[in-house]
Design an enzyme around this catalytic site. Sequence first.
Site, PDB file in Angstrom:
ATOM      1  N   ASP A   1      -0.707  13.371  -8.160  1.00 53.28           N
ATOM      2  CA  ASP A   1      -0.746  12.133  -7.366  1.00 53.28           C
ATOM      3  C   ASP A   1      -2.154  12.026  -6.785  1.00 53.28           C
ATOM      4  O   ASP A   1      -2.952  12.968  -6.868  1.00 53.28           O
ATOM      5  CB  ASP A   1       0.292  12.201  -6.227  1.00 53.28           C
ATOM      6  CG  ASP A   1       0.242  10.981  -5.313  1.00 53.28           C
ATOM      7  OD1 ASP A   1       0.243   9.845  -5.825  1.00 53.28           O
ATOM      8  OD2 ASP A   1       0.168  11.143  -4.074  1.00 53.28           O
ATOM      9  N   SER A   2      -2.430  10.887  -6.175  1.00 56.03           N
ATOM     10  CA  SER A   2      -3.724  10.706  -5.517  1.00 56.03           C
ATOM     11  C   SER A   2      -3.856  11.581  -4.268  1.00 56.03           C
ATOM     12  O   SER A   2      -4.955  11.791  -3.785  1.00 56.03           O
ATOM     13  CB  SER A   2      -3.891   9.242  -5.129  1.00 56.03           C
ATOM     14  OG  SER A   2      -2.822   8.841  -4.284  1.00 56.03           O
TER      15      SER A   2
ATOM     16  N   TYR B   1      -5.883   5.619  -4.555  1.00 59.65           N
ATOM     17  CA  TYR B   1      -5.998   5.033  -5.889  1.00 59.65           C
ATOM     18  C   TYR B   1      -5.618   3.543  -5.840  1.00 59.65           C
ATOM     19  O   TYR B   1      -6.049   2.757  -6.663  1.00 59.65           O
ATOM     20  CB  TYR B   1      -5.025   5.708  -6.866  1.00 59.65           C
ATOM     21  CG  TYR B   1      -5.434   7.064  -7.421  1.00 59.65           C
ATOM     22  CD1 TYR B   1      -6.529   7.766  -6.937  1.00 59.65           C
ATOM     23  CD2 TYR B   1      -4.684   7.632  -8.457  1.00 59.65           C
ATOM     24  CE1 TYR B   1      -6.862   9.005  -7.466  1.00 59.65           C
ATOM     25  CE2 TYR B   1      -5.019   8.864  -8.996  1.00 59.65           C
ATOM     26  CZ  TYR B   1      -6.108   9.561  -8.488  1.00 59.65           C
ATOM     27  OH  TYR B   1      -6.430  10.778  -9.023  1.00 59.65           O
ATOM     28  N   GLY B   2      -4.771   3.205  -4.869  1.00 62.89           N
ATOM     29  CA  GLY B   2      -4.127   1.880  -4.876  1.00 62.89           C
ATOM     30  C   GLY B   2      -5.053   0.698  -4.699  1.00 62.89           C
ATOM     31  O   GLY B   2      -4.689  -0.430  -5.027  1.00 62.89           O
TER      32      GLY B   2
ATOM     33  N   CYS C   1       2.734   9.257  -9.059  1.00 63.53           N
ATOM     34  CA  CYS C   1       1.974   8.201  -8.381  1.00 63.53           C
ATOM     35  C   CYS C   1       2.285   6.899  -9.108  1.00 63.53           C
ATOM     36  O   CYS C   1       2.101   6.810 -10.328  1.00 63.53           O
ATOM     37  CB  CYS C   1       0.480   8.524  -8.469  1.00 63.53           C
ATOM     38  SG  CYS C   1      -0.583   7.210  -7.849  1.00 63.53           S
ATOM     39  N   ASN C   2       2.761   5.921  -8.370  1.00 63.20           N
ATOM     40  CA  ASN C   2       3.099   4.644  -9.000  1.00 63.20           C
ATOM     41  C   ASN C   2       1.861   3.940  -9.545  1.00 63.20           C
ATOM     42  O   ASN C   2       1.892   3.356 -10.627  1.00 63.20           O
ATOM     43  CB  ASN C   2       3.771   3.725  -7.973  1.00 63.20           C
ATOM     44  CG  ASN C   2       5.159   4.197  -7.621  1.00 63.20           C
ATOM     45  OD1 ASN C   2       6.134   3.745  -8.203  1.00 63.20           O
ATOM     46  ND2 ASN C   2       5.266   5.113  -6.682  1.00 63.20           N
ATOM     47  N   THR C   3       0.774   4.002  -8.771  1.00 67.84           N
ATOM     48  CA  THR C   3      -0.445   3.303  -9.187  1.00 67.84           C
ATOM     49  C   THR C   3      -0.940   3.865 -10.518  1.00 67.84           C
ATOM     50  O   THR C   3      -1.260   3.116 -11.448  1.00 67.84           O
ATOM     51  CB  THR C   3      -1.531   3.461  -8.100  1.00 67.84           C
ATOM     52  OG1 THR C   3      -0.954   3.176  -6.826  1.00 67.84           O
ATOM     53  CG2 THR C   3      -2.698   2.544  -8.354  1.00 67.84           C
TER      54      THR C   3
ATOM     55  N   GLU D   1      -0.547   8.980   5.319  1.00 65.41           N
ATOM     56  CA  GLU D   1      -1.540  10.061   5.241  1.00 65.41           C
ATOM     57  C   GLU D   1      -1.915  10.554   6.640  1.00 65.41           C
ATOM     58  O   GLU D   1      -2.285  11.713   6.818  1.00 65.41           O
ATOM     59  CB  GLU D   1      -2.798   9.575   4.511  1.00 65.41           C
ATOM     60  CG  GLU D   1      -2.629   9.415   3.016  1.00 65.41           C
ATOM     61  CD  GLU D   1      -2.820  10.729   2.258  1.00 65.41           C
ATOM     62  OE1 GLU D   1      -3.530  11.618   2.745  1.00 65.41           O
ATOM     63  OE2 GLU D   1      -2.235  10.850   1.161  1.00 65.41           O
TER      64      GLU D   1
ATOM     65  N   CYS E   1       5.791   3.168  -4.059  1.00 62.12           N
ATOM     66  CA  CYS E   1       4.639   4.033  -3.813  1.00 62.12           C
ATOM     67  C   CYS E   1       5.198   5.349  -3.299  1.00 62.12           C
ATOM     68  O   CYS E   1       6.069   5.353  -2.418  1.00 62.12           O
ATOM     69  CB  CYS E   1       3.714   3.402  -2.779  1.00 62.12           C
ATOM     70  SG  CYS E   1       2.379   4.500  -2.257  1.00 62.12           S
ATOM     71  N   THR E   2       4.706   6.438  -3.842  1.00 60.86           N
ATOM     72  CA  THR E   2       5.296   7.738  -3.484  1.00 60.86           C
ATOM     73  C   THR E   2       4.941   8.166  -2.060  1.00 60.86           C
ATOM     74  O   THR E   2       5.485   9.152  -1.561  1.00 60.86           O
ATOM     75  CB  THR E   2       4.877   8.825  -4.495  1.00 60.86           C
ATOM     76  OG1 THR E   2       3.444   8.874  -4.565  1.00 60.86           O
ATOM     77  CG2 THR E   2       5.445   8.535  -5.860  1.00 60.86           C
ATOM     78  N   HIS E   3       4.041   7.430  -1.412  1.00 58.84           N
ATOM     79  CA  HIS E   3       3.761   7.714  -0.002  1.00 58.84           C
ATOM     80  C   HIS E   3       4.828   7.126   0.926  1.00 58.84           C
ATOM     81  O   HIS E   3       4.918   7.530   2.088  1.00 58.84           O
ATOM     82  CB  HIS E   3       2.411   7.110   0.401  1.00 58.84           C
ATOM     83  CG  HIS E   3       1.229   7.952   0.041  1.00 58.84           C
ATOM     84  ND1 HIS E   3       0.826   8.143  -1.243  1.00 58.84           N
ATOM     85  CD2 HIS E   3       0.366   8.658   0.825  1.00 58.84           C
ATOM     86  CE1 HIS E   3      -0.253   8.925  -1.244  1.00 58.84           C
ATOM     87  NE2 HIS E   3      -0.543   9.244   0.000  1.00 58.84           N
TER      88      HIS E   3
HETATM   89  N1  DGL Z   1       0.947   7.553  -4.024  1.00 51.02           N
HETATM   90  C1  DGL Z   1       0.303   6.445  -4.675  1.00 51.02           C
HETATM   91  C2  DGL Z   1       1.337   5.577  -5.396  1.00 51.02           C
HETATM   92  O1  DGL Z   1       2.460   5.944  -5.564  1.00 51.02           O
HETATM   93  C3  DGL Z   1      -0.444   5.528  -3.778  1.00 51.02           C
HETATM   94  C4  DGL Z   1      -1.430   6.048  -2.834  1.00 51.02           C
HETATM   95  C5  DGL Z   1      -2.827   5.601  -3.155  1.00 51.02           C
HETATM   96  O2  DGL Z   1      -3.177   4.430  -2.943  1.00 51.02           O
HETATM   97  O3  DGL Z   1      -3.555   6.455  -3.616  1.00 51.02           O
HETATM   98  O4  DGL Z   1       1.041   4.495  -5.806  1.00 51.02           O
END
Ligand code: DGL
Length: 295
Positions: A34-35, A66-67, A97-99, A177, A211-213
């Site tokens: 993931d990011s 990453y988003g 990570c979804n992105t 975060e 988003c996994t966050h």
């Molecule tokens: N965890 C990332 C996701 O699922 C997003 C966090 C990011 O923007 O890096 O998309």
Amino acid sequence: MTRQAEVDKGPADTRQRSAATEPSDRSLPIGVFDSGVGGLTVLRALREQLPNERFVYLGDTARLPYGTKSPQSVTRYSLQAADLLVRRRIKYLVIACNTASAVALDALRERYAPLPVMGVIEPGAHAACAASTTRQIGVIATEGTIRGGAYQRAIMARLPDATVIGQPCSLFVALAEEGWTTGPIVEAIARRYLDAMFDQHPAIDTLLLGCTHFPVLTEALGKVLREGVRLVDSAHTTAVALQLALQERGLLRTDSPGSVQLLATDNAERFARVGSLFLGEPFARDDVEIVDLGW
Ligand code: DGL
């Protein structure tokens, strides 16, 4: 004390095929990336579902988020993260990570074939479709995930008459975060993002955390959501899908205790402090190996 950094300079060529081979050794670990710490919510579900597996998790904390980045950058970062995991020998790659799943899944599959690669978009779409009865589904995610329309396509492939309403919620990544997961500030930001969406689409009965966050914000989101709206995420369905896929390939490990190895690209102390919340159990900075993916 952090361990010695692994140096791997130079950008990954997105068209280059890797020398990955068909994994047949079920004792090999599963690579997850993931990011940052967000994917630890997926790792948590994977460990619950697959307690005998070995996992190696990489959080690209140096380049988070990453988003908000372009698809080209996210694809390059994803290939670099995956290159490191593949070099360490893994039997499966999970993009937590979804992105990255939304923009880089095809590139990763092409580069590492025959190594199997799973993203979180399809499992997330599956969870949302199973939960919704009105077929009005809200998706909250990063800008990159919403912009690319990956969830829209994945949900409508299953439910062609569904209405999918996407809402980017970039600040949620920063809140998560920061470890700010509850309280008035989080709720006020959630209202700002969600009120208009629900005013315009009052029949939304399912909100997908794309988003996994975001799963760490569940309590605060629950306070601002209208009654009856279900919150779903991709963690559990990804874990179930992975279990099935491992079984089908004869790669499921059932006979020895599982383990987790944690890697990050920056700041082991912060990764451990915030990541413990996401993983649901404490770990220390010394449990985190800092690696260098090159830029
Ligand atoms: N965890 C990332 C996701 O699922 C997003 C966090 C990011 O923007 O890096 O998309």
